[in-house]
Design an enzyme around this catalytic site. Structure first.
Site, PDB file in Angstrom:
ATOM      1  N   GLU A  90       7.961 -13.081 -24.978  1.00 29.85           N
ATOM      2  CA  GLU A  90       7.061 -12.005 -24.580  1.00 29.85           C
ATOM      3  C   GLU A  90       7.739 -10.627 -24.607  1.00 29.85           C
ATOM      4  O   GLU A  90       7.153  -9.668 -25.088  1.00 29.85           O
ATOM      5  CB  GLU A  90       6.598 -12.331 -23.149  1.00 29.85           C
ATOM      6  CG  GLU A  90       5.469 -11.506 -22.628  1.00 29.85           C
ATOM      7  CD  GLU A  90       5.015 -12.003 -21.245  1.00 29.85           C
ATOM      8  OE1 GLU A  90       5.757 -12.771 -20.586  1.00 29.85           O
ATOM      9  OE2 GLU A  90       3.927 -11.608 -20.821  1.00 29.85           O
ATOM     10  N   TRP A 130      -4.084  -1.556  -0.851  1.00 31.87           N
ATOM     11  CA  TRP A 130      -4.183  -2.665  -1.789  1.00 31.87           C
ATOM     12  C   TRP A 130      -4.518  -3.843  -0.897  1.00 31.87           C
ATOM     13  O   TRP A 130      -3.668  -4.319  -0.159  1.00 31.87           O
ATOM     14  CB  TRP A 130      -2.850  -2.860  -2.510  1.00 31.87           C
ATOM     15  CG  TRP A 130      -2.961  -3.659  -3.744  1.00 31.87           C
ATOM     16  CD1 TRP A 130      -3.522  -3.284  -4.922  1.00 31.87           C
ATOM     17  CD2 TRP A 130      -2.497  -4.990  -3.949  1.00 31.87           C
ATOM     18  NE1 TRP A 130      -3.433  -4.282  -5.829  1.00 31.87           N
ATOM     19  CE2 TRP A 130      -2.806  -5.345  -5.270  1.00 31.87           C
ATOM     20  CE3 TRP A 130      -1.859  -5.929  -3.145  1.00 31.87           C
ATOM     21  CZ2 TRP A 130      -2.505  -6.583  -5.806  1.00 31.87           C
ATOM     22  CZ3 TRP A 130      -1.547  -7.157  -3.674  1.00 31.87           C
ATOM     23  CH2 TRP A 130      -1.871  -7.479  -4.985  1.00 31.87           C
ATOM     24  N   ASN A 183       1.331  -0.379   6.490  1.00 34.57           N
ATOM     25  CA  ASN A 183       1.618  -1.361   5.434  1.00 34.57           C
ATOM     26  C   ASN A 183       2.222  -2.572   6.115  1.00 34.57           C
ATOM     27  O   ASN A 183       3.029  -2.413   7.037  1.00 34.57           O
ATOM     28  CB  ASN A 183       2.663  -0.832   4.454  1.00 34.57           C
ATOM     29  CG  ASN A 183       2.104   0.235   3.550  1.00 34.57           C
ATOM     30  OD1 ASN A 183       0.913   0.495   3.558  1.00 34.57           O
ATOM     31  ND2 ASN A 183       2.983   0.865   2.786  1.00 34.57           N
ATOM     32  N   GLY A 184       1.898  -3.752   5.643  1.00 33.33           N
ATOM     33  CA  GLY A 184       2.477  -4.963   6.230  1.00 33.33           C
ATOM     34  C   GLY A 184       1.389  -5.840   6.808  1.00 33.33           C
ATOM     35  O   GLY A 184       0.201  -5.681   6.495  1.00 33.33           O
ATOM     36  N   ARG A 198       1.303   1.586  -7.809  1.00 31.51           N
ATOM     37  CA  ARG A 198       1.469   0.303  -7.131  1.00 31.51           C
ATOM     38  C   ARG A 198       0.147  -0.440  -7.017  1.00 31.51           C
ATOM     39  O   ARG A 198       0.118  -1.555  -6.502  1.00 31.51           O
ATOM     40  CB  ARG A 198       2.021   0.543  -5.718  1.00 31.51           C
ATOM     41  CG  ARG A 198       3.365   1.216  -5.695  1.00 31.51           C
ATOM     42  CD  ARG A 198       3.533   2.024  -4.439  1.00 31.51           C
ATOM     43  NE  ARG A 198       3.477   1.180  -3.272  1.00 31.51           N
ATOM     44  CZ  ARG A 198       4.518   0.902  -2.494  1.00 31.51           C
ATOM     45  NH1 ARG A 198       5.684   1.429  -2.772  1.00 31.51           N
ATOM     46  NH2 ARG A 198       4.388   0.130  -1.462  1.00 31.51           N
ATOM     47  N   LYS A 224      -1.728  -6.621 -19.300  1.00 38.53           N
ATOM     48  CA  LYS A 224      -1.415  -7.262 -18.026  1.00 38.53           C
ATOM     49  C   LYS A 224      -2.513  -8.231 -17.619  1.00 38.53           C
ATOM     50  O   LYS A 224      -2.252  -9.310 -17.108  1.00 38.53           O
ATOM     51  CB  LYS A 224      -1.222  -6.182 -16.947  1.00 38.53           C
ATOM     52  CG  LYS A 224      -0.859  -6.732 -15.569  1.00 38.53           C
ATOM     53  CD  LYS A 224       0.520  -7.379 -15.572  1.00 38.53           C
ATOM     54  CE  LYS A 224       0.895  -8.030 -14.275  1.00 38.53           C
ATOM     55  NZ  LYS A 224       1.973  -9.035 -14.445  1.00 38.53           N
ATOM     56  N   HIS A 253      13.941 -35.844 -31.677  1.00 40.68           N
ATOM     57  CA  HIS A 253      12.732 -36.246 -32.397  1.00 40.68           C
ATOM     58  C   HIS A 253      12.243 -35.144 -33.324  1.00 40.68           C
ATOM     59  O   HIS A 253      11.076 -35.110 -33.696  1.00 40.68           O
ATOM     60  CB  HIS A 253      11.636 -36.656 -31.395  1.00 40.68           C
ATOM     61  CG  HIS A 253      12.039 -37.835 -30.572  1.00 40.68           C
ATOM     62  ND1 HIS A 253      12.053 -39.123 -31.065  1.00 40.68           N
ATOM     63  CD2 HIS A 253      12.502 -37.918 -29.306  1.00 40.68           C
ATOM     64  CE1 HIS A 253      12.491 -39.944 -30.132  1.00 40.68           C
ATOM     65  NE2 HIS A 253      12.772 -39.238 -29.049  1.00 40.68           N
ATOM     66  N   GLU A 294       8.505 -21.776 -19.104  1.00 37.92           N
ATOM     67  CA  GLU A 294       8.358 -20.418 -18.563  1.00 37.92           C
ATOM     68  C   GLU A 294       9.479 -19.500 -19.082  1.00 37.92           C
ATOM     69  O   GLU A 294       9.221 -18.351 -19.440  1.00 37.92           O
ATOM     70  CB  GLU A 294       8.342 -20.490 -17.026  1.00 37.92           C
ATOM     71  CG  GLU A 294       8.297 -19.159 -16.307  1.00 37.92           C
ATOM     72  CD  GLU A 294       7.123 -18.259 -16.682  1.00 37.92           C
ATOM     73  OE1 GLU A 294       6.179 -18.721 -17.336  1.00 37.92           O
ATOM     74  OE2 GLU A 294       7.182 -17.062 -16.346  1.00 37.92           O
ATOM     75  N   CYS A 314       0.856  -1.179   0.000  1.00 35.37           N
ATOM     76  CA  CYS A 314       0.000   0.000   0.000  1.00 35.37           C
ATOM     77  C   CYS A 314       0.895   1.232   0.000  1.00 35.37           C
ATOM     78  O   CYS A 314       2.108   1.129   0.123  1.00 35.37           O
ATOM     79  CB  CYS A 314      -0.889  -0.007   1.230  1.00 35.37           C
ATOM     80  SG  CYS A 314      -1.695  -1.588   1.481  1.00 35.37           S
ATOM     81  N   LYS A 361       8.853 -16.097 -21.311  1.00 35.71           N
ATOM     82  CA  LYS A 361       9.360 -14.786 -20.895  1.00 35.71           C
ATOM     83  C   LYS A 361      10.196 -14.169 -22.005  1.00 35.71           C
ATOM     84  O   LYS A 361      10.070 -13.000 -22.302  1.00 35.71           O
ATOM     85  CB  LYS A 361      10.188 -14.972 -19.619  1.00 35.71           C
ATOM     86  CG  LYS A 361      10.079 -13.921 -18.611  1.00 35.71           C
ATOM     87  CD  LYS A 361       8.953 -14.049 -17.609  1.00 35.71           C
ATOM     88  CE  LYS A 361       7.596 -14.293 -18.156  1.00 35.71           C
ATOM     89  NZ  LYS A 361       6.598 -14.586 -17.151  1.00 35.71           N
TER      90      LYS A 361
HETATM   91  O1  M6R Z   1      -3.461 -12.819 -14.194  1.00 35.26           O
HETATM   92  P1  M6R Z   1      -3.205 -14.229 -14.630  1.00 35.26           P
HETATM   93  O2  M6R Z   1      -2.198 -14.926 -13.788  1.00 35.26           O
HETATM   94  O3  M6R Z   1      -4.474 -15.032 -14.733  1.00 35.26           O
HETATM   95  O4  M6R Z   1      -2.637 -14.087 -16.084  1.00 35.26           O
HETATM   96  C1  M6R Z   1      -2.354 -15.218 -16.848  1.00 35.26           C
HETATM   97  C2  M6R Z   1      -1.503 -14.879 -18.049  1.00 35.26           C
HETATM   98  O5  M6R Z   1      -2.152 -13.961 -18.875  1.00 35.26           O
HETATM   99  C3  M6R Z   1      -0.145 -14.296 -17.639  1.00 35.26           C
HETATM  100  O6  M6R Z   1       0.539 -15.156 -16.796  1.00 35.26           O
HETATM  101  C4  M6R Z   1       0.728 -14.036 -18.876  1.00 35.26           C
HETATM  102  O7  M6R Z   1       1.066 -15.240 -19.478  1.00 35.26           O
HETATM  103  C5  M6R Z   1       1.962 -13.236 -18.455  1.00 35.26           C
HETATM  104  N1  M6R Z   1       2.039 -12.028 -19.207  1.00 35.26           N
HETATM  105  C6  M6R Z   1       3.245 -13.972 -18.656  1.00 35.26           C
HETATM  106  O8  M6R Z   1       4.337 -13.218 -18.252  1.00 35.26           O
END
Ligand code: M6R
Length: 612
Positions: A492, A74, A100-101, A27, A607, A508, A485, A2, A489
């Site tokens: 992306e 938050w 906060n905390g 934030r 996001k 394969h 993963e 927060c 990343k």
């Molecule tokens: O908010 P969520 O965890 O449900 O989002 C899922 C995906 O959209 C999210 O993890 C996306 O793959 C990320 N941008 C990856 O870094």
């Protein structure tokens, strides 16, 4: 999580506080409030909503007020409601505070204050106990009352307190949650983050854990944990406001990567009983019968959260002995999954708003199954609609690329696996104890991985990778979801085409694409399959691919096989994915940086994906 701002001086406190809170809104927030000292009384205005809503509510009424504290919340303990918004006040309205905390022992303190001292509570928050405690101990010196109250408290706090009896004075205290004092001319401020201070001063004192401060317009006194007055160094901030929001980092993504040790610690806090060493998920209320009769678990999620789910499967199957199916949420809802009695659905979502994940949750509930949500956002749709919720305490994640939320999702899944294993009696106590002790070591290990030295060791490989349009990530067993993963990343944020393969699958098909110099990131942390992974690395070496290996200390053979290697601190193989993913995040980050990409907001992505 927060935002906090406190002001004492000659200016309009309301305007300073509102302006500061706005600087902290990046934030994330769900409610806001202020407490002001006016004519020997405290006036509180607060509610769910934005700082702009609060500003409109305040209007011009408090122009003459020059001392106050404010907060953007938050939500953690308690939903985002008017009552739960900060500041919280004591029964006699003479004390107001923002925090906060987390106050870990707030339940027992609350009970004691109600039963023994006759206090009345108005919110669901852990914070409110602090206001009542300070009232209880107040005998003419706010600093002493705060110190005595904090002696009763277990947990973390960035705390700022006002009393109606002490005009112009603000008391603050810090433990595991940042507070920064801004030193002005005839005015002083305190805030949870530097951006809130920069319009007024660049001269700051960063409070350390255990310290308390008494702040008036003319004077700042700082006391250490033993109550001794101390001198603290003044830190002059040279960052601009944008850099300050990112804590001095160039991007939110890097800031969030660096926050991982704290996020992991926060997610485990209170969930591992320090005396018994057992996992304590008291926020869940499954019956022992429900848990022991479970025949299958479905984990459903998207993107990074889906990758966490793949590791969750492996860990739950290993520690709790329950078969687990993992689905991408957009597939789950259309594949007509066989959902039956004695099954549990776990959905994972950082935002708690992902449309496909929410639809999967609704489908499961329609079919009569219970749903456990693992999410980072209190009050999100997923948290409201699930039967039970286990929160990850990563704090707001702003970069589109998920990093700290992912690590905390993994930790939550380990805790669930241990909880299931212990309740069902399917885990050997020695193994459970080993995993618990490994979990506790994670924050320290993560700090080591994030040291300057480690970061610079990655840079040359990233500069090489940045010149390519294609890369591979490989791993076996628990290393494979980490490879997935890592590849996600990289694509992306750097826009390099990256594919992840179980290492044994290379021959394969994909081996046809291995040519001189092509980047191949090999994750090799699993002892049982180390030799196999090494032989796959040989297959790449033989074709002159450029292998970067991520492995554990003690696996010295790996260094002999590859040009570039990153050694993780040694850890139980089951927990290695929490560590091994971090170099892959950093590889993505530094590669994207070298390519000049828009790291925090990659093209075409959002996001939170709230549409199908
Ligand atoms: O908010 P969520 O965890 O449900 O989002 C899922 C995906 O959209 C999210 O993890 C996306 O793959 C990320 N941008 C990856 O870094």
């Amino acid at each position: 999580m927060c935002g906090i701002v406190g002001y004492t001086g000659k200016k309009e406190a309301c305007a300073v506080i509102i302006d500061g809170l706005k600087k902290l809104e990046y934030r994330g927030y769900d409610s806001a409030g202020v407490a002001l000292q006016k004519n020997g009384r405290l006036v509180i205005a607060k509610g769910a909503g934005s700082v702009a809503d609060l500003e409109a509510k305040l209007g011009d009424q408090f122009k003459a007020v020059t001392v106050g504290i404010g907060h953007t919340r938050w939500a953690t303990h308690g939903r985002p409601t008017d009552e739960n918004a900060h500041p919280h006040s004591s029964c006699n309205d003479e004390i107001a505070l923002v925090h906060n905390g987390i106050i870990e022992n707030y339940r027992s303190l609350r009970q004691w204050l109600i039963d023994e001292k006759g206090h009345k509570f108005h919110s669901e928050t852990d914070t409110e106990v602090l206001a009542h405690l300070v009232e209880e101990y107040y005998a003419g010196d706010l600093l002493a009352a705060v110190r005595m109250s904090l002696a009763m408290v277990e947990g973390s706090y960035g705390l700022v307190v006002l009393s109606s009896h002490e005009p112009g004075r603000i008391i603050c205290a810090r433990q595991d949650s940042p507070l920064i004092i801004g030193l002005g001319e005839g005015e002083n401020l305190v805030a949870s983050d530097i951006p809130a201070l920069l319009a007024h001063t660049r001269r700051t004192i960063i409070l350390e854990d255990g310290e308390l401060a008494s702040i008036t317009a003319q004077k700042v006194d700082i006391y250490n944990a033993d109550g001794c007055l101390i001198e603290r160094e003044v830190f002059t901030v040279t960052w601009d406001i944008e850099a300050a929001e990112k804590g001095g980092y160039d991007h939110f993504m890097l800031k969030e990567i660096m926050e991982q040790p704290a996020a992991v610690k926060e997610t485990m806090r209170q969930r591992i009983d320090t005396t018994t060493g057992k996992v304590n998920l008291s926020e869940l209320d499954f019956t022992a019968k429900e848990l022991s009769s479970l025949e299958k678990i479905h984990i459903v999620a998207c993107g990074t959260a889906y990758h966490a789910g793949l590791l969750g499967k492996a860990v739950i199957e290993k520690l709790a002995g329950i078969p687990v199916e993992v689905d991408v949420a957009s597939e789950f809802r259309y594949r007509q999954p066989l959902l039956k009695e004695k099954q549990l659905v776990i959905v994972i979502s950082q935002s708690g708003e992902t449309a496909d994940t929410l639809a999967a949750l609704r489908l499961a509930r329609q079919k009569g199954l219970k749903v456990l949500a693992i999410t980072n956002v209190v009050g999100s749709s997923v948290s409201r609609e699930a039967d039970q919720v286990l929160y990850t305490w990563a704090g707001p994640e702003i970069a589109v690329a998920s990093t700290k939320a992912y690590l905390t999702q993994l930790v939550a899944l380990y805790l669930v696996a241990l909880y299931l294993g212990e309740t069902r009696g399917s885990i050997e106590p020695e193994l459970a104890a080993e995993i618990v002790s490994g979990l506790k070591s994670l924050p320290g290990h993560l700090k080591t991985i994030l040291s300057e030295e480690s970061l610079s060791s990655l840079r040359p490989y990233c500069d090489h990778l940045a010149k390519w349009e294609s890369a591979f990530f490989v791993g076996r067993n628990l290393d494979y979801p980490v490879a997935l993963e890592g590849a996600l990343k990289l694509k992306e944020i750097s826009y390099i085409h990256a594919e992840a393969y179980p290492a044994g699958e290379l021959k394969h098909g994909p081996l046809a694409l291995i040519v001189r110099g092509i980047p191949v990131i090999a994750i090799a942390t699993q002892k049982a399959v180390l030799d196999k992974t090494l032989s796959n690395i040989h297959e790449v070496n033989a074709r002159d691919g450029a292998v970067f290996a991520i492995t554990q200390e003690g696996f010295e053979d790996v260094a002999r096989q590859v040009d570039s290697v990153f050694y993780l601190p040694s850890i139980n193989d089951i927990l290695a994915p929490v560590l091994s993913v971090v170099p892959t995040q950093l590889i993505a980050y530094y590669t994207a940086l070298a390519r000049g990409c828009s790291i925090d907001k990659p093209r075409n992505l959002a996001k939170s994906v709230t549409v199908e």
